[in-house]
Enzyme design. Structure first.
Site, PDB file in Angstrom:
ATOM      1  N   TYR A 145       0.816  -1.220  -0.017  1.00 18.42           N
ATOM      2  CA  TYR A 145       0.048   0.009  -0.039  1.00 18.42           C
ATOM      3  C   TYR A 145       0.813   1.131  -0.022  1.00 18.42           C
ATOM      4  CZ  TYR A 145      -3.461   3.510   1.483  1.00 18.42           C
ATOM      5  OH  TYR A 145      -4.203   4.632   1.718  1.00 18.42           O
ATOM      6  N   ASP A 240       9.371   3.092  -0.109  1.00 18.36           N
ATOM      7  CA  ASP A 240       8.043   3.811   0.709  1.00 18.36           C
ATOM      8  C   ASP A 240       8.378   3.202   2.256  1.00 18.36           C
ATOM      9  OD1 ASP A 240       5.683   4.412   2.028  1.00 18.36           O
ATOM     10  OD2 ASP A 240       4.492   3.651   0.616  1.00 18.36           O
ATOM     11  N   LYS A 268       3.939   8.795   9.012  1.00 15.52           N
ATOM     12  CA  LYS A 268       3.600   8.274  10.209  1.00 15.52           C
ATOM     13  C   LYS A 268       4.602   8.558  11.311  1.00 15.52           C
ATOM     14  CE  LYS A 268       0.837   4.374   8.555  1.00 15.52           C
ATOM     15  NZ  LYS A 268       0.867   3.952   7.373  1.00 15.52           N
TER      16      LYS A 268
HETATM   17  C1  PLP Z   1       0.370   4.474   5.968  1.00 13.50           C
HETATM   18  C2  PLP Z   1       1.179   4.475   4.921  1.00 13.50           C
HETATM   19  C3  PLP Z   1       0.829   5.112   3.667  1.00 13.50           C
HETATM   20  C4  PLP Z   1      -0.138   6.197   3.669  1.00 13.50           C
HETATM   21  O1  PLP Z   1       0.062   7.189   4.513  1.00 13.50           O
HETATM   22  P1  PLP Z   1      -1.139   8.323   4.815  1.00 13.50           P
HETATM   23  O2  PLP Z   1      -0.602   9.017   6.042  1.00 13.50           O
HETATM   24  O3  PLP Z   1      -2.215   7.243   5.462  1.00 13.50           O
HETATM   25  O4  PLP Z   1      -1.677   8.756   3.628  1.00 13.50           O
HETATM   26  C5  PLP Z   1       1.638   4.981   2.394  1.00 13.50           C
HETATM   27  N1  PLP Z   1       2.722   4.005   2.555  1.00 13.50           N
HETATM   28  C6  PLP Z   1       2.689   3.347   3.469  1.00 13.50           C
HETATM   29  C7  PLP Z   1       3.831   2.132   3.509  1.00 13.50           C
HETATM   30  C8  PLP Z   1       1.953   3.229   4.531  1.00 13.50           C
HETATM   31  O5  PLP Z   1       2.115   2.432   5.595  1.00 13.50           O
END
Ligand code: PLP
Length: 430
Positions: A145, A240, A268
């Site tokens: 994701y 990511d 995060k």
């Molecule tokens: C949580 C997450 C996102 C999205 O971040 P948001 O602050 O919810 O938009 C993107 N990539 C990874 C790996 C994530 O865990």
């Protein structure tokens, strides 16, 4: 069964004016039944709902709260900044300080741009990669994701998986076509794809430790392959690290595996519990962003002072390596205990863990990708989740999520969690 009538009432009220009663679909209890808990307050390792029930929390706001809830240093930083102003729309010193801390913790990020969420960070990094390479195609992995930007909402893991939405309507087919997906951990398929289309690919984006189909570790050599094929083909490698950044080590997964991506996305933990995202990497690439270059990206509240000081306080605490050693030790105890219960009860189970992030899967399959993750027994998980919640342990309401141990969890918390988890597994068998 705990009394959760106030939460239930609020949920009914919330649904009147908020779609599904929640502002992010993962908070809904679709995969486990019942209604979400409305939280009154949280402190350290514990959250208290509006009915006064107290839970040991392993959700940690889905990853950011590595120091637990309402850490005094973060609270103090936010309060003292709020008195000086909550947003300026002009540069201020906390932006520089956080940028310095981030680039020193993660050396591949030579410069860094702050945004307001992980989604925004990834979306911007992808635009930059396309802008710099002059290519349109991007490559991602099934079950990873990367936020909900159009190009990335293709085979996107937990949130969509729990709701059973394969690909979201509303994503233009022309755009989705530009996103190529491959199974996680399949180096051979990566090589095959790049042999065919390598010169049209702008970037490959990956969660270096997957955390959004549950935790899945990269096989030995997988990340190295990604580094090599992107380099050979003039495509950018984007890590990511929105979950893994500052979670598995101060320098993220790239520190652990020794791979240097071209660009990195953060979110995060970097915001200390406030809304922040960031992307950064090689200076020669980052210099293409406006105002230095033609690739546009902006934000009214980006680099927000409250969020910056929270992030600074967070990283300051995390700069002591002993923090990560202790997290690792506690998470190890927890996971070994959970596997011990499963073994004793004859429940097929796997745990994937790096440092303080982990997932438990109720399956006898080896967990390597989204297909193996999906063999986990979702019905068993549902009963297990509710049995845990009834005894005051909160985990994410989906079988495809990570759990997080935070510094506020004490050894006693881990031990009482294990006692409760043993009973919950027994109950889930019945
Ligand atoms: C949580 C997450 C996102 C999205 O971040 P948001 O602050 O919810 O938009 C993107 N990539 C990874 C790996 C994530 O865990």
């Amino acid at each position: 069964m705990l009394n959760r009538s106030e939460s239930e009432k609020l949920f009914i009220r919330a649904k009147e004016h908020i779609p599904g009663g929640v502002n992010s679909p993962v908070r809904a209890f679709n995969a486990v039944g019942g209604h979400p808990l409305f939280i009154e307050k949280a402190k350290g390792a514990r959250i208290t709902d509006v009915d006064g029930n107290v839970y040991i929390d392993y959700v940690g706001s889905w990853g950011p709260l590595i120091l637990g809830h309402a850490h005094p240093k973060i609270v103090e930083a936010v309060i003292s900044q709020a008195k000086k102003g909550t947003s300026f729309g002009a540069p201020h010193i906390a932006e520089i300080e956080l940028a310095e801390k981030v680039t020193s913790a993660i050396p591949s990020m030579e410069t860094v741009r702050m945004v307001n969420s992980g989604t925004e960070a990834v979306m911007s990094a992808i635009r930059l990669a396309r802008g710099v390479t002059g290519r349109d195609l991007i490559v991602k992995f099934e079950g990873c994701y990367h936020g909900h930007a159009d190009s990335l909402l293709v085979k996107a893991g937990s949130g969509v998986a729990s709701l059973g939405i394969p690909d979201s309507p509303g994503v233009p087919a022309d755009l989705a076509k530009q996103t190529l997906t491959l199974p996680y951990n399949d180096s051979e398929k990566v090589r095959e794809l790049f042999a065919l289309r390598g010169k049209d690919i702008a970037c490959l984006i990956v969660e270096p430790i997957a955390g959004n189909m549950g935790v899945v570790l990269p096989k030995e050599g997988f990340l190295q392959t990604l580094r090599e094929v992107t380099q050979e083909n003039g495509a950018l490698l984007i890590f990511d690290e929105v979950i893994t950044g500052f979670r598995v080590a101060l320098g993220g997964a790239q520190q652990i595996y020794g791979i240097k991506p071209d660009l990195t996305c953060l979110g995060k933990i970097i915001g200390g519990g406030l809304p922040v995202g960031a992307y950064g990497g090689r200076k020669d690439i980052m210099n293409n962003i406006a105002p230095l270059g033609p690739v546009y990206q902006a934000g009214t509240l980006s680099g927000n002072p409250l969020a910056m000081v929270a992030g600074i306080a967070m990283i300051d605490v995390l700069s002591d390596p002993a923090v990560y050693e202790e997290l690792d030790r506690k998470a190890e105890t927890l996971c070994a205990g959970l596997l011990g219960h499963a073994k004793r009860l004859g429940i097929p189970a796997q745990i994937c863990r790096v440092g303080s992030m982990f997932s438990m899967y109720f399956t006898d399959q080896n967990i390597v990708d989204f297909a193996s993750v999906k063999t986990s027994d979702a019905e068993f998980f549902k009963r297990y989740f509710n049995a845990l919640l009834d005894e005051g342990v909160a985990i994410a309401p989906s079988p495809f999520e990570a759990g997080f141990v935070n510094t506020a969890h004490t050894d006693e918390d881990i031990q009482s969690t294990l006692k409760i988890a043993g009973r919950a597994m027994e109950k889930a068998m019945a």
